[in-house]
Design a protein around this motif. Structure first.
Motif, PDB file in Angstrom:
ATOM      1  N   ALA A  62      15.910   7.831 -10.684  1.00 59.16           N
ATOM      2  CA  ALA A  62      14.663   6.513 -10.177  1.00 59.16           C
ATOM      3  C   ALA A  62      13.456   6.764  -9.610  1.00 59.16           C
ATOM      4  CB  ALA A  62      16.515   5.233  -9.615  1.00 59.16           C
ATOM      5  N   GLU A  63      13.060   5.303  -9.636  1.00 59.86           N
ATOM      6  CA  GLU A  63      11.134   6.013  -8.595  1.00 59.86           C
ATOM      7  C   GLU A  63      11.630   4.380  -7.674  1.00 59.86           C
ATOM      8  OE1 GLU A  63       8.856   5.775 -11.362  1.00 59.86           O
ATOM      9  OE2 GLU A  63       9.373   7.255 -12.721  1.00 59.86           O
ATOM     10  N   PRO A  64      13.094   4.424  -6.849  1.00 61.96           N
ATOM     11  CA  PRO A  64      12.310   3.333  -5.725  1.00 61.96           C
ATOM     12  C   PRO A  64      11.509   3.376  -4.769  1.00 61.96           C
ATOM     13  CG  PRO A  64      14.834   4.380  -5.347  1.00 61.96           C
ATOM     14  CD  PRO A  64      13.693   5.157  -6.639  1.00 61.96           C
ATOM     15  N   GLY A  65      10.425   2.787  -3.907  1.00 57.92           N
ATOM     16  CA  GLY A  65      10.107   2.483  -3.454  1.00 57.92           C
ATOM     17  C   GLY A  65      10.442   0.933  -2.026  1.00 57.92           C
ATOM     18  N   ARG A  66      10.062   0.224  -2.604  1.00 57.01           N
ATOM     19  CA  ARG A  66       9.868  -1.075  -1.359  1.00 57.01           C
ATOM     20  C   ARG A  66      11.285  -1.087  -1.109  1.00 57.01           C
ATOM     21  NH1 ARG A  66       7.560  -5.823  -2.058  1.00 57.01           N
ATOM     22  NH2 ARG A  66       6.197  -4.634  -4.059  1.00 57.01           N
ATOM     23  N   PHE A  67      12.382  -0.843  -1.777  1.00 56.99           N
ATOM     24  CA  PHE A  67      13.950  -0.185  -1.577  1.00 56.99           C
ATOM     25  C   PHE A  67      13.955   0.176  -0.089  1.00 56.99           C
ATOM     26  CE2 PHE A  67      17.913   1.931  -0.933  1.00 56.99           C
ATOM     27  CZ  PHE A  67      19.354   1.036  -1.134  1.00 56.99           C
ATOM     28  N   TYR A  68      13.342   1.307  -0.345  1.00 53.61           N
ATOM     29  CA  TYR A  68      13.602   2.601   1.007  1.00 53.61           C
ATOM     30  C   TYR A  68      13.261   2.150   2.309  1.00 53.61           C
ATOM     31  CZ  TYR A  68      16.786   5.824  -0.960  1.00 53.61           C
ATOM     32  OH  TYR A  68      17.462   7.329  -2.169  1.00 53.61           O
ATOM     33  N   VAL A  69      11.741   1.595   2.214  1.00 50.98           N
ATOM     34  CA  VAL A  69      11.601   1.152   3.725  1.00 50.98           C
ATOM     35  C   VAL A  69      10.917   0.069   4.165  1.00 50.98           C
ATOM     36  CG1 VAL A  69      10.072   3.215   3.072  1.00 50.98           C
ATOM     37  CG2 VAL A  69       8.959   1.667   2.088  1.00 50.98           C
ATOM     38  N   SER A  70      10.564  -1.043   3.137  1.00 50.93           N
ATOM     39  CA  SER A  70      10.034  -2.607   3.640  1.00 50.93           C
ATOM     40  C   SER A  70      10.461  -2.582   4.566  1.00 50.93           C
ATOM     41  CB  SER A  70      11.029  -3.019   2.503  1.00 50.93           C
ATOM     42  OG  SER A  70       9.722  -4.742   2.650  1.00 50.93           O
ATOM     43  N   ARG A  71      11.996  -2.530   4.855  1.00 56.68           N
ATOM     44  CA  ARG A  71      12.954  -2.822   6.181  1.00 56.68           C
ATOM     45  C   ARG A  71      12.977  -2.751   7.457  1.00 56.68           C
ATOM     46  NH1 ARG A  71      18.697  -4.417   5.421  1.00 56.68           N
ATOM     47  NH2 ARG A  71      18.612  -4.692   7.393  1.00 56.68           N
ATOM     48  N   ALA A  72      12.146  -1.236   7.088  1.00 53.07           N
ATOM     49  CA  ALA A  72      12.072   0.131   8.358  1.00 53.07           C
ATOM     50  C   ALA A  72      10.848  -0.056   9.317  1.00 53.07           C
ATOM     51  CB  ALA A  72      12.338   1.227   7.525  1.00 53.07           C
ATOM     52  N   PHE A  73      10.117  -0.820   9.320  1.00 48.48           N
ATOM     53  CA  PHE A  73       8.797  -1.180   9.659  1.00 48.48           C
ATOM     54  C   PHE A  73       8.416  -2.558  10.619  1.00 48.48           C
ATOM     55  CE2 PHE A  73       6.181   2.981   9.193  1.00 48.48           C
ATOM     56  CZ  PHE A  73       6.722   3.351   8.337  1.00 48.48           C
ATOM     57  N   SER A  74       8.519  -2.654  11.891  1.00 53.01           N
ATOM     58  CA  SER A  74       7.806  -3.919  12.256  1.00 53.01           C
ATOM     59  C   SER A  74       6.728  -3.932  12.744  1.00 53.01           C
ATOM     60  CB  SER A  74       8.550  -4.314  13.070  1.00 53.01           C
ATOM     61  OG  SER A  74       9.940  -4.633  13.011  1.00 53.01           O
ATOM     62  N   LEU A  75       5.796  -4.975  13.088  1.00 49.04           N
ATOM     63  CA  LEU A  75       4.602  -5.088  13.627  1.00 49.04           C
ATOM     64  C   LEU A  75       4.572  -5.945  14.755  1.00 49.04           C
ATOM     65  CD1 LEU A  75       1.107  -3.594  12.644  1.00 49.04           C
ATOM     66  CD2 LEU A  75       1.148  -6.525  11.528  1.00 49.04           C
ATOM     67  N   ALA A  76       3.708  -5.415  14.977  1.00 50.54           N
ATOM     68  CA  ALA A  76       2.969  -6.054  16.851  1.00 50.54           C
ATOM     69  C   ALA A  76       1.411  -6.538  16.586  1.00 50.54           C
ATOM     70  CB  ALA A  76       3.899  -5.673  18.267  1.00 50.54           C
ATOM     71  N   ALA A  77       1.432  -7.630  16.699  1.00 50.48           N
ATOM     72  CA  ALA A  77       0.055  -7.706  16.159  1.00 50.48           C
ATOM     73  C   ALA A  77      -0.427  -8.748  17.779  1.00 50.48           C
ATOM     74  CB  ALA A  77      -0.345  -8.246  15.415  1.00 50.48           C
ATOM     75  N   ASN A  78      -1.509  -8.729  18.471  1.00 50.52           N
ATOM     76  CA  ASN A  78      -2.457  -9.045  19.964  1.00 50.52           C
ATOM     77  C   ASN A  78      -3.171 -10.578  18.719  1.00 50.52           C
ATOM     78  OD1 ASN A  78      -4.513  -9.250  21.996  1.00 50.52           O
ATOM     79  ND2 ASN A  78      -2.312  -9.405  22.505  1.00 50.52           N
ATOM     80  N   ILE A  79      -2.748 -11.465  20.119  1.00 47.76           N
ATOM     81  CA  ILE A  79      -3.941 -12.104  19.553  1.00 47.76           C
ATOM     82  C   ILE A  79      -4.806 -12.338  20.475  1.00 47.76           C
ATOM     83  CG2 ILE A  79      -4.268 -14.981  19.692  1.00 47.76           C
ATOM     84  CD1 ILE A  79      -1.045 -15.663  19.780  1.00 47.76           C
ATOM     85  N   ILE A  80      -5.794 -12.921  19.149  1.00 51.73           N
ATOM     86  CA  ILE A  80      -7.896 -11.961  20.528  1.00 51.73           C
ATOM     87  C   ILE A  80      -8.764 -12.933  20.632  1.00 51.73           C
ATOM     88  CG2 ILE A  80      -7.284  -8.879  19.540  1.00 51.73           C
ATOM     89  CD1 ILE A  80      -9.059 -10.049  17.351  1.00 51.73           C
ATOM     90  N   ALA A  81      -8.230 -13.610  19.662  1.00 48.58           N
ATOM     91  CA  ALA A  81      -8.741 -14.766  20.045  1.00 48.58           C
ATOM     92  C   ALA A  81      -7.917 -16.462  18.857  1.00 48.58           C
ATOM     93  CB  ALA A  81     -10.501 -14.670  19.174  1.00 48.58           C
ATOM     94  N   ARG A  82      -8.713 -17.711  20.105  1.00 53.74           N
ATOM     95  CA  ARG A  82      -8.037 -18.431  18.905  1.00 53.74           C
ATOM     96  C   ARG A  82      -8.719 -19.759  18.860  1.00 53.74           C
ATOM     97  NH1 ARG A  82      -4.352 -22.056  23.139  1.00 53.74           N
ATOM     98  NH2 ARG A  82      -6.175 -21.268  25.133  1.00 53.74           N
ATOM     99  N   ARG A  83      -8.670 -20.718  18.206  1.00 54.17           N
ATOM    100  CA  ARG A  83     -10.362 -21.946  18.191  1.00 54.17           C
ATOM    101  C   ARG A  83      -9.762 -22.916  17.922  1.00 54.17           C
ATOM    102  NH1 ARG A  83     -15.611 -22.225  14.358  1.00 54.17           N
ATOM    103  NH2 ARG A  83     -13.293 -22.928  12.400  1.00 54.17           N
ATOM    104  N   ALA A  84      -9.898 -24.220  18.154  1.00 59.86           N
ATOM    105  CA  ALA A  84      -9.624 -25.300  17.531  1.00 59.86           C
ATOM    106  C   ALA A  84     -10.652 -25.842  16.210  1.00 59.86           C
ATOM    107  CB  ALA A  84      -9.673 -26.229  19.000  1.00 59.86           C
ATOM    108  N   PRO A  85      -9.647 -25.928  15.281  1.00 61.41           N
ATOM    109  CA  PRO A  85     -10.265 -26.132  13.573  1.00 61.41           C
ATOM    110  C   PRO A  85     -11.412 -27.304  14.458  1.00 61.41           C
ATOM    111  CG  PRO A  85      -8.217 -26.680  13.962  1.00 61.41           C
ATOM    112  CD  PRO A  85      -7.880 -26.172  14.750  1.00 61.41           C
ATOM    113  N   MET A  86     -12.764 -27.493  13.567  1.00 65.27           N
ATOM    114  CA  MET A  86     -13.371 -28.575  13.788  1.00 65.27           C
ATOM    115  C   MET A  86     -13.110 -29.693  13.137  1.00 65.27           C
ATOM    116  SD  MET A  86     -16.046 -27.762  15.709  1.00 65.27           S
ATOM    117  CE  MET A  86     -16.859 -26.251  16.368  1.00 65.27           C
ATOM    118  N   ASN A  87     -12.537 -30.798  12.932  1.00 64.19           N
ATOM    119  CA  ASN A  87     -12.777 -32.567  12.401  1.00 64.19           C
ATOM    120  C   ASN A  87     -14.285 -32.689  11.631  1.00 64.19           C
ATOM    121  OD1 ASN A  87     -13.579 -34.786  11.472  1.00 64.19           O
ATOM    122  ND2 ASN A  87     -11.407 -34.998  12.529  1.00 64.19           N
TER     123      ASN A  87
END
Ligand code: PLP
Length: 499
Positions: free
Chosen positions: A328-353
């Motif tokens: 078989a040729e499994p891909g995502r089954f093996y690795v999907s849950r193995a990686f977590s990502l941490a991302a930083n909030i670098i900016a924010r903006r209030a949406p304009m009305n």
């Protein structure tokens, strides 16, 4: 007053640490800041209890790779955030860079799950899914084979050493002639085809190849469908096989792919029936097929069901399968849950009305997102999975206002998440509920980030790839280390190349 000004002040963490860096780095007083305060306690637990899931000590198994740490991924997510804060305090550029934590034990556990449920079928990991150098080494050490789609993937796998070319299947039905030639040189003989031109090409470039006819399977129950591009309909298989015979080529078996991310595993039953029909066509053309390749598509959540459908169908349609090798040729089954990502909030903006240009209250209960957060991973990077792999991602708060503790009573509001590039297509979540108190400098986490993420990331706009921190957690951790250390002790995996 501009809409941004109504949002409350910046996360004080990095200001505070930079103002107090002397004190902080000297560990004289860290009681003032919850993040800083938490870490020593965390690390104490981690290092003082040898039986704990939390030991953080690292091990350098392969000279060319980063160290392999111990400890639960969550600890490393937090540690990475602390490290980023410390780097930020020294004004290091890109200190707050997003990062992955990869838990190799999770890959090992998936391998055990595979072997338990499908012991007859040898997994050939689909390298395209995540060609991470540790993953390739671990799966090589555990005895898996590899599905490679290109010359580059074949070179990567062979360059680590310890993988015989017979463990590789070149599973791309439409290959460049030069790639077929270099596969021949490398001793990679097993390759798929689904059209007559490919047969002429292989006859010229690798006449000794062991060919596998890729048949069309029903891919209507998968997130990523491949049938529009690959797979010979059963009606054309006889003519392809007679062309192969005429060219003196050796066709040894049949493969299919039900599509990636298959959400209705009953589809494997139909695919196996089609494969059986193709085996009969092979016999009519004068071949005795010895290989059945059931492809990929295995979803973590439905794996046991898929395995049982497959096993039943194989028993039904291939009751006498002596002499037939199953892969078989499994891909995502093996690795999907193995990686977590941490991302930083670098900016924010209030949406304009758009009409009144009036600021929106970030705590608003409206069903329109109230704040736009910009994070340092986006769809041009690891979140390309949103566009190419049709994924939706689910952020959670890793640190809020400098603390890892996020109270469940924290008020939430609907917001949108954006990647760091200047393109408006770079939207990670159009609308998601997150604490109203989120600010610049806070961190968001994303789980299940191992499949079709890093492999297709670009550096568009000059944003670098996110680094990976490697760890092993408790269940399976010792087995991972044993497998990797014994692989390394045989002299494998030390290559100095990029892998
Ligand atoms: N095999 C082939 C030929 C593929 O094209 C793919 C995915 O694109 C896979 C295997 C892996 O599929 P999955 O990750 O769904 O298991």
């Amino acid at each position: 007053m501009s809409p941004v000004e109504v949002l409350s002040a910046l996360n004080p963490l990095d200001h505070f640490i930079s103002r107090n860096f002397q004190k902080f780095s000297g560990h004289s007083d860290t009681s003032f800041d919850p993040v800083v305060k938490d870490l020593p306690a965390l690390i104490d637990v981690a290092t003082n209890d040898p039986a704990a899931d939390n030991r953080l000590d690292d091990e350098k198994i392969f000279s060319s790779l980063p160290p392999l740490f111990r400890g639960h991924p969550e600890i490393h997510l937090r540690k990475g955030i602390i490290d980023a804060a410390m780097l930020g305090a020294t004004s290091e550029v890109d200190a707050e860079r997003a990062f992955f934590v990869a838990d190799l034990s999770q890959v090992f556990r998936q391998h055990e799950r595979w072997m338990k449920n499908l012991p007859e079928i040898v997994p050939h990991y689909a390298v395209k899914c995540n060609p991470d150098p540790y993953i390739i080494r671990l799966l090589a050490a555990l005895g898996a084979g590899f599905d490679c789609a290109s010359n580059g993937e074949i070179s990567q796998v062979l360059s680590i050493g310890g993988v015989d070319p017979s463990r590789i299947i070149f599973a791309n039905p439409c290959k460049a002639t030069s790639f077929v030639r270099s596969a021949a040189k490398a001793g990679v003989n097993h390759m798929t085809f689904d059209n007559a031109d490919e047969l002429y090409k292989i006859a010229r470039a690798h006449p000794g190849a062991k060919l596998i006819v890729r048949i069309l399977a029903d891919d209507s129950k998968s997130i990523c469908r491949f049938g529009i591009k690959f797979g010979a309909p059963l009606e054309v298989v006889p003519s392809l096989l007679s062309k192969a015979k005429e060219l003196g080529l050796d066709v040894v078996g049949v493969s299919f792919h039900v599509g990636s991310g298959c959400y209705d595993p009953t589809i494997y039953g139909d695919a196996i029936r089609r494969a059986r029909d193709a085996f009969l066509m092979g016999a009519q053309a004068g071949y005795k097929f010895t290989l059945l390749d059931v492809g990929g598509g295995f979803e973590d959540a439905r794996f046991e069901t898929a395995a049982s459908v497959l096993a039943d169908a194989i028993n039904l349609y291939f009751p006498d399968r002596k002499g037939i090798r199953l892969i078989a040729e499994p891909g995502r089954f093996y690795v999907s849950r193995a990686f977590s990502l941490a991302a930083n909030i670098i900016a924010r903006r209030a949406p304009m009305n758009e009409i009144s240009l009036e600021p929106l209250d970030p705590r608003s209960t409206s069903d329109e997102p109230s704040v736009m957060y910009y994070i340092n991973e986006g769809v041009y990077g690891a979140f390309n999975c949103i566009m190419f792999d049709h994924q939706t991602v689910n952020p959670y708060v890793l640190s809020l206002k400098g603390s890892f503790h996020v109270s469940s009573s924290e008020p939430l509001s609907l917001c949108s998440l954006w990647g760091p590039t200047c393109d408006s297509i770079d939207c990670v979540c159009k609308a998601v509920e997150l604490p109203s108190a989120l600010q610049i400098g806070d961190w968001l986490g994303f789980d299940n980030m191992g499949a079709y993420t890093i492999c297709a990331a670009s550096q568009f706009n000059g944003f670098k790839f996110s680094n990976v921190v490697y760890t092993t957690s408790k269940v399976g951790g010792d087995e991972v280390r044993r497998a990797l250390c014994s692989f390394a002790a045989k002299g494998y995996g030390h290559g100095s190349g990029p892998y």
